[in-house]
Write a protein that holds these residues in place. Sequence first.
Motif, short mmCIF file in Angstrom:
data_model
loop_
_atom_site.label_atom_id
_atom_site.label_comp_id
_atom_site.label_asym_id
_atom_site.label_seq_id
_atom_site.Cartn_x
_atom_site.Cartn_y
_atom_site.Cartn_z
N PHE A 173 -16.74 2.47 0.79
CA PHE A 173 -16.44 3.16 1.29
C PHE A 173 -16.04 1.79 2.76
O PHE A 173 -16.38 3.30 3.90
N LEU B 52 -4.42 -1.12 8.14
CA LEU B 52 -3.40 -2.16 7.81
C LEU B 52 -2.76 -1.50 8.96
O LEU B 52 -2.16 -0.07 8.66
N ASN B 53 -1.73 -2.16 9.49
CA ASN B 53 -0.79 -1.77 11.00
C ASN B 53 0.78 -1.48 9.61
O ASN B 53 0.66 -2.16 9.48
N LEU B 54 1.13 -0.11 9.08
CA LEU B 54 2.65 0.58 8.57
C LEU B 54 2.89 1.30 9.32
O LEU B 54 2.27 2.24 9.39
N THR B 55 4.37 0.79 9.67
CA THR B 55 4.78 1.81 10.74
C THR B 55 6.31 2.32 9.53
O THR B 55 6.99 1.89 8.70
N PRO C 17 -4.55 0.57 3.62
CA PRO C 17 -5.13 1.14 2.82
C PRO C 17 -4.39 1.55 1.73
O PRO C 17 -4.24 3.08 1.78
N LEU C 18 -3.78 1.21 1.32
CA LEU C 18 -2.47 1.33 -0.56
C LEU C 18 -1.89 2.15 0.16
O LEU C 18 -1.03 3.12 -0.52
N GLN C 19 -0.62 1.71 0.95
CA GLN C 19 0.14 2.23 1.32
C GLN C 19 1.54 1.70 0.08
O GLN C 19 1.66 0.24 0.49
N PRO C 20 2.18 2.92 -0.46
CA PRO C 20 3.12 1.89 -1.57
C PRO C 20 4.46 1.53 -0.86
O PRO C 20 4.97 2.91 0.84
N LEU C 21 4.90 0.93 -0.73
CA LEU C 21 6.22 0.16 0.14
C LEU C 21 7.51 1.15 -0.87
O LEU C 21 8.77 0.91 -0.91
#
Lengths: 709, 85
Positions: free
Chosen positions: A393, A398-401, A456-460
């Motif tokens: 854990f 990650l920087n996602l905007t 952290p696993l952000q879908p696009l």
Amino acid sequence: MTKEDVISGNLAAAHGARLSRPEVIAAYPITPSTGIVEYLADFIEKGRLTADYIPVESEHSAMGACIGASMSGARVFTATASQGLAYMHEFVYHAHGYHLPIVMAIANRTLSTPWATTCDHSDTMAENTSGWIQLYAENAQEVLDTIIQAYKVAEDTKVLLPTMVCMDGFLISHTAERVKIPDAETVDRFLPPYDPKHFILDPDNRMSALVPPRPWVAAFEHQTDDCMNNAKSLIKEVGSEFDKVFGRSYGLTECYRADDAENLLITMGSMTGTAKVAIDELRADGMDVGLIRIRSFRPFPNEELMEHCRNTKAVAVVDRDVIHGIGGRGGAIFTELKSSLYALDRRPSITNFIAGLAGREIPVTDFKSMMKKAASKKPTTGTDDAVEWLDAFQVAPLNLTPREKYAERIVGPGIRACAGCGMLLAVRHAFQTLGTDTVFTFVPGCAAVTMQSALPLQPLVKLPFAEVVFAGTASAATGIRAGLKAKGKHHVKVVGLAGDGGTVDIGFQALSAAAERGESIIYFCYENEAYMNTGIQKSGSTPFGAWTTTTPFGARKGRRTYKKDLPALMAMHKIPYVATASIAYIPDLTRKVQKAAKVVSEDRGLAYLHVHAPCPTGWRFPTSKTVKIARLAVETGLWVLYEVEDGVAKLSLKPKKRRPLTEYLKLQGRFKGLTDAEIQALQKEVDAKWKSLPLTSFPPFRDFFTSEL
Amino acid sequence: MKLPLVPHGVTVQCAETGSWRTFKPLQKKELCTKCGLCVTFCPDGVIHMTKQGIEIDYQFCKGCGVCAEECPAKAIEMELEQVEE
């Protein structure tokens, strides 16, 4: 003469295999082991190895072909990893029963959790009761050496068992180090050709394998167990014989500063190099420590470990795997070690550390603290608190905007596909057409790896989706549709998304069955004519003459057989809708996607879309030409745009004057091997095809869903 | 219970890919006919049509050059990216 070079573990494995002179190699691409068979395909084409290379359509078939070839008396090699090994599973168990000395290199990789391409030992540990010998290498040199030794052990009549030579995926397979490559003559003297006496399928020497009567099954299993025990001494004998010829010694285990050490660190695989540094530093600090590396996990070196641990106070065992459901939440080496030491009068305290899962690094400091922690514990027979987890854990953000400009988009920008990706263009328009009442499932491939961002696993993509196993696009989509219907969500469109490899090869069985059952799903195949995600290997859809890494330019120039015509095969399933499309004709593509959506929303059965999507990386053309090449495929008449509605075939576009095929071929590096005569022959084939168009080969059929009988 | 499942749906999350670019598409506004082919064919969908003409989103444009290749009016040119000092 021995040559020295700086090479990867995968290339070392390929050299080990080449020097062992296998006669048959059957393999399927899977990360991170693909490189091994790519190199072997290249060796064969360049004349450095005489072997039959079979680029099969799945790992199941890879092991099937290996077993068949071994049963016919040939020396056999293959390589795989993770999901591939799991897909082989039932054939894996066949190999030991028939006593087939197949050698298989494994680049260890995490098995579904639910998906990871990184290193740990969960894949081979899932096969550790399969009757295969399992040898784990520490570095690239050992990979090469062990493959040669593996044949000598496996083919010995006292053993005759299949053998896995395991290396840590990426950590060994993809890193380069100095490796001594022995010369072929010396290896030939060390390893004579395979001469099977026990079982050959050959009319000149008739033998057959029967379903054994019940008591025989136990006898067979007992025999395998005896062979496994014999392998213990054989591995050591062959290891020291290898030492005499090549100057490198191997056994069941490797001891590092372990003689009479009070505290022992037990490791396996590539982590050992780092652990040895930790041992040196701890010794410099005055701690009495040593290291045992397990090289042979099957057979497990019980006796040796008992001897090593007889006078030891504390043992730290590092496992790169977890055995779920055993009382102490421990790893495989831990549980084996505990049972091995049960017979000792005085047992050391054993602490298990689960570390390095999914390729996490285990630095020197971690090994030092593990060893110190284990040494500080009092001897105990219990295991309740004997297992510790490193790294659980801890995820880096990650920087996602979020971008308002793209709020209406289904597929967002920032997809990690290559620049100029044809698949992305096709999928972007298709999903936008389908809208948000859509759920999709996809399998490993370019779409799957690029549409999921990193941690952290952000879908696009703004649709619910889940990745499933390579062979399972259509079966998982079937289930999703059935589940949604059970929950009253009839209106939701379900899409199965896969590339040509995942469709025409490994996924075809499930697709064909879903079509024949009349499952109301949309199956979307993006056609880039090879396995691009694993790095351009030949698929059943690779065209004649095309270069891939498994059909390299050498003695032969690229693929020598024809691509499978999957849209036609799907039309023969008599499903309500089949269409081909191209990324150069987006309005035509979106119109066909709408038709497919209508078919499934009326619950009329499977709608199949097959979209030509050029790949600059794999086809060897500049990224700017993606659409141009797709258009040329249609304008030259090579790629026919058509649809088959309820059995009625209709051309979507007929080029007024077909351009010469060479205009399409010359822009792509993959076709550089085609001779002028071959191009002329291909042109004739295209011309002949257009003479028989419009398609008449699919007789119309009655639609039982909508019409009266 | 932790699972690798992510709720989403309002806006699409984005990871910037503009840094991948070697060549940069530059438009010659005077030649643009606003036909929209570049908007359609941009694999990444990062060209937008506005009243003033097209707008290329350089935060995401990977510089593949499909837009320049497909533009019938030759209104897009690819230029080597300048390295920022």
